[in-house]
Design a protein around this motif. Structure first.
Motif, PDB file in Angstrom:
ATOM      1  N   ARG A 271     -37.111 -10.236  -4.823  1.00 33.34           N
ATOM      2  CA  ARG A 271     -37.123 -11.373  -4.130  1.00 33.34           C
ATOM      3  C   ARG A 271     -38.894 -11.841  -4.198  1.00 33.34           C
ATOM      4  O   ARG A 271     -39.587 -10.919  -3.986  1.00 33.34           O
ATOM      5  CB  ARG A 271     -36.712 -11.282  -2.733  1.00 33.34           C
ATOM      6  CG  ARG A 271     -35.952 -12.425  -2.410  1.00 33.34           C
ATOM      7  CD  ARG A 271     -35.419 -12.264  -1.182  1.00 33.34           C
ATOM      8  NE  ARG A 271     -34.226 -13.147  -0.735  1.00 33.34           N
ATOM      9  CZ  ARG A 271     -34.341 -14.450  -0.668  1.00 33.34           C
ATOM     10  NH1 ARG A 271     -35.491 -15.087  -0.478  1.00 33.34           N
ATOM     11  NH2 ARG A 271     -33.271 -15.168  -0.496  1.00 33.34           N
TER      12      ARG A 271
ATOM     13  N   ARG B 235     -33.395  -8.213 -13.309  1.00 33.15           N
ATOM     14  CA  ARG B 235     -33.273  -8.800 -12.034  1.00 33.15           C
ATOM     15  C   ARG B 235     -34.554  -8.493 -11.256  1.00 33.15           C
ATOM     16  O   ARG B 235     -34.688  -7.325 -11.142  1.00 33.15           O
ATOM     17  CB  ARG B 235     -32.178  -8.571 -11.127  1.00 33.15           C
ATOM     18  CG  ARG B 235     -31.996  -9.617  -9.893  1.00 33.15           C
ATOM     19  CD  ARG B 235     -30.505  -9.645  -9.622  1.00 33.15           C
ATOM     20  NE  ARG B 235     -30.252 -10.194  -8.307  1.00 33.15           N
ATOM     21  CZ  ARG B 235     -30.012 -11.484  -7.912  1.00 33.15           C
ATOM     22  NH1 ARG B 235     -30.002 -12.077  -8.932  1.00 33.15           N
ATOM     23  NH2 ARG B 235     -29.657 -11.687  -6.661  1.00 33.15           N
TER      24      ARG B 235
ATOM     25  N   GLN C 197     -35.147 -14.566  -7.957  1.00 30.50           N
ATOM     26  CA  GLN C 197     -34.741 -13.284  -8.564  1.00 30.50           C
ATOM     27  C   GLN C 197     -34.062 -13.585  -9.949  1.00 30.50           C
ATOM     28  O   GLN C 197     -34.188 -12.407 -10.704  1.00 30.50           O
ATOM     29  CB  GLN C 197     -33.556 -12.890  -7.614  1.00 30.50           C
ATOM     30  CG  GLN C 197     -34.065 -12.065  -6.304  1.00 30.50           C
ATOM     31  CD  GLN C 197     -33.223 -11.489  -5.616  1.00 30.50           C
ATOM     32  OE1 GLN C 197     -32.538 -11.859  -4.848  1.00 30.50           O
ATOM     33  NE2 GLN C 197     -32.828 -10.223  -5.685  1.00 30.50           N
TER      34      GLN C 197
ATOM     35  N   ASP D 228     -34.644 -18.108  -4.893  1.00 27.81           N
ATOM     36  CA  ASP D 228     -35.751 -16.908  -4.579  1.00 27.81           C
ATOM     37  C   ASP D 228     -36.495 -16.308  -5.791  1.00 27.81           C
ATOM     38  O   ASP D 228     -37.099 -15.577  -5.601  1.00 27.81           O
ATOM     39  CB  ASP D 228     -35.068 -15.839  -3.731  1.00 27.81           C
ATOM     40  CG  ASP D 228     -33.901 -15.165  -4.533  1.00 27.81           C
ATOM     41  OD1 ASP D 228     -33.712 -15.562  -5.423  1.00 27.81           O
ATOM     42  OD2 ASP D 228     -33.142 -14.476  -3.935  1.00 27.81           O
TER      43      ASP D 228
ATOM     44  N   ASP E  51     -30.556 -19.002  -8.191  1.00 29.49           N
ATOM     45  CA  ASP E  51     -30.781 -18.969  -6.587  1.00 29.49           C
ATOM     46  C   ASP E  51     -32.498 -19.403  -6.858  1.00 29.49           C
ATOM     47  O   ASP E  51     -33.054 -19.374  -7.720  1.00 29.49           O
ATOM     48  CB  ASP E  51     -31.128 -17.412  -6.544  1.00 29.49           C
ATOM     49  CG  ASP E  51     -29.614 -16.634  -6.037  1.00 29.49           C
ATOM     50  OD1 ASP E  51     -28.510 -17.515  -6.334  1.00 29.49           O
ATOM     51  OD2 ASP E  51     -29.805 -15.594  -5.942  1.00 29.49           O
TER      52      ASP E  51
END
Ligand code: UDP
Ligand code: MG
Length: 323
Positions: free
Chosen positions: A200, A197, A98, A96, A94
């Motif tokens: 964001r 994780r 994350q 972002d 991703d």
């Protein structure tokens, strides 16, 4: 030719994080010592993501950019990127931040150990509400009970795919692309790598509960026909109940005569059965709609602009000269 690593990054309105993402990811990729390309997919962004990507590509010859003709959603954006990946091995991540890019080197290690699919598994969901965590947990539970493939819990699209796993995945061209299910479905040796994780880095999530619910529906209908069968059993159950109720009434009438009563129970039964029938019709409808969509076999996406990485373009030119 050295081994090539392709990194596929779907981006939809991600301009605030892209610079930082690119810096951190490039650092990790340089350290691997492999040849690499980073393929960004601009999934019809409405902010200045396109401009940021063009700038990144101008400054770094490993960057390729695919612009889709509109917003197609992450699954399809990913597919577009994977279709254009030239690598011997591919990583999906991703934009972002994350998914920590630092984990890629660990993915590569497992790949060299012989695993075809190496996926990140979140050990904790930082920055997510209790409600989201518990709905996610229930979803995995229901999903794995209903479907024929085991979908690993708490894993997303953050993963590495070998060339043969990628080719297998890309041969599945269904319109309803429940990726997590598809990764599991293709098989091959798979390995999970636990990670934390992050929240964001910037920007906003594109998910809300309505979208998550539809995503869950997508998963279940793509990988299970149990809901369809459920209506059969529900039917058998209610008709057996009705039969027993009938016998009870018969005996009662014979023994005690027939006082006219039972209007409330009558309306209750009618409403209940009406509801059950509508639910069953709805379930059939969900499947029917998907069959309808698949039967149209439309192209999955359209590309507005494809800008291959400059290193790749020059390597191709070179190989043409060498021919
Ligand atoms: N994304 C995309 N198209 C969309 C929605 C999201 O390409 O229509 C990308 C987005 O830019 C990000 C990734 O998919 O790189 C994950 O999106 P998001 O962070 O919103 O999802 P979450 O991490 O909350 O599951
Ligand atoms: Mg995200």
């Amino acid at each position: 030719m050295p081994e090539l690593l392709s990194v596929v990054v779907p981006a939809y309105n991600e301009s605030p994080v892209l610079g930082e993402f690119h810096r951190r990811t490039s650092e990790v990729l340089c350290a691997t010592g492999m040849a690499y390309e980073i393929i960004y997919i601009d999934d019809g962004s409405t902010d200045d993501t396109a401009a940021v990507l063009a700038r990144l590509r101008g400054n770094d010859e490993a960057v390729a950019v695919i612009e889709l003709s509109r917003n197609f959603g992450k699954e399809v954006a990913l597919t577009a990127g994977l279709d254009h990946a030239n690598g011997d091995v591919v990583v999906i991540i991703d934009a972002d931040l994350q998914d920590p890019p630092e984990l890629i080197s660990e993915f590569l290690r497992e790949w060299r150990n012989g695993y075809d699919i190496v996926y990140g598994r979140r050990t904790d969901r930082e920055g997510e509400s209790w409600l989201k965590k518990s709905t996610a947990k229930w979803f995995y539970r229901v999903m794995n009970r209903l479907s024929d493939v085991e979908i690993p819990r708490d894993s997303g699209d953050f993963r590495l795919l070998s060339r043969r796993a990628l080719d297998a995945l890309m041969s599945l061209r269904e319109t309803h692309r429940y990726m997590k299910g598809l990764y599991a479905w293709v098989g091959f040796p798979q390995k999970e790598v636990p990670y934390l994780r992050q929240a964001r880095a910037a920007g906003e999530t594109k998910w809300n509960y309505w979208r998550l619910w539809n995503f869950a529906l997508e998963g279940i209908t793509s990988f299970s026909d149990v809901p369809l069968k459920m209506s059969t059993y529900l039917g058998i159950l209610t008709s057996s109940a009705a039969f027993l109720y009938g016998i009870y009434f018969l005996l009662r009438t014979i023994i005690f005569g027939n006082p006219v009563a039972g209007y409330p129970s009558l309306i209750l039964v009618v409403l209940f059965l009406g509801g059950v029938q509508l639910i069953c019709l709805g379930i059939i409808g969900e499947y029917l709609a998907r069959t309808y969509n698949e039967s149209k076999s439309r192209a999955l996406y359209f590309v507005k602009g494809y800008h291959p990485s400059r290193s790749r373009a020059s390597a191709e030119a070179e190989s043409r000269i060498n021919l």
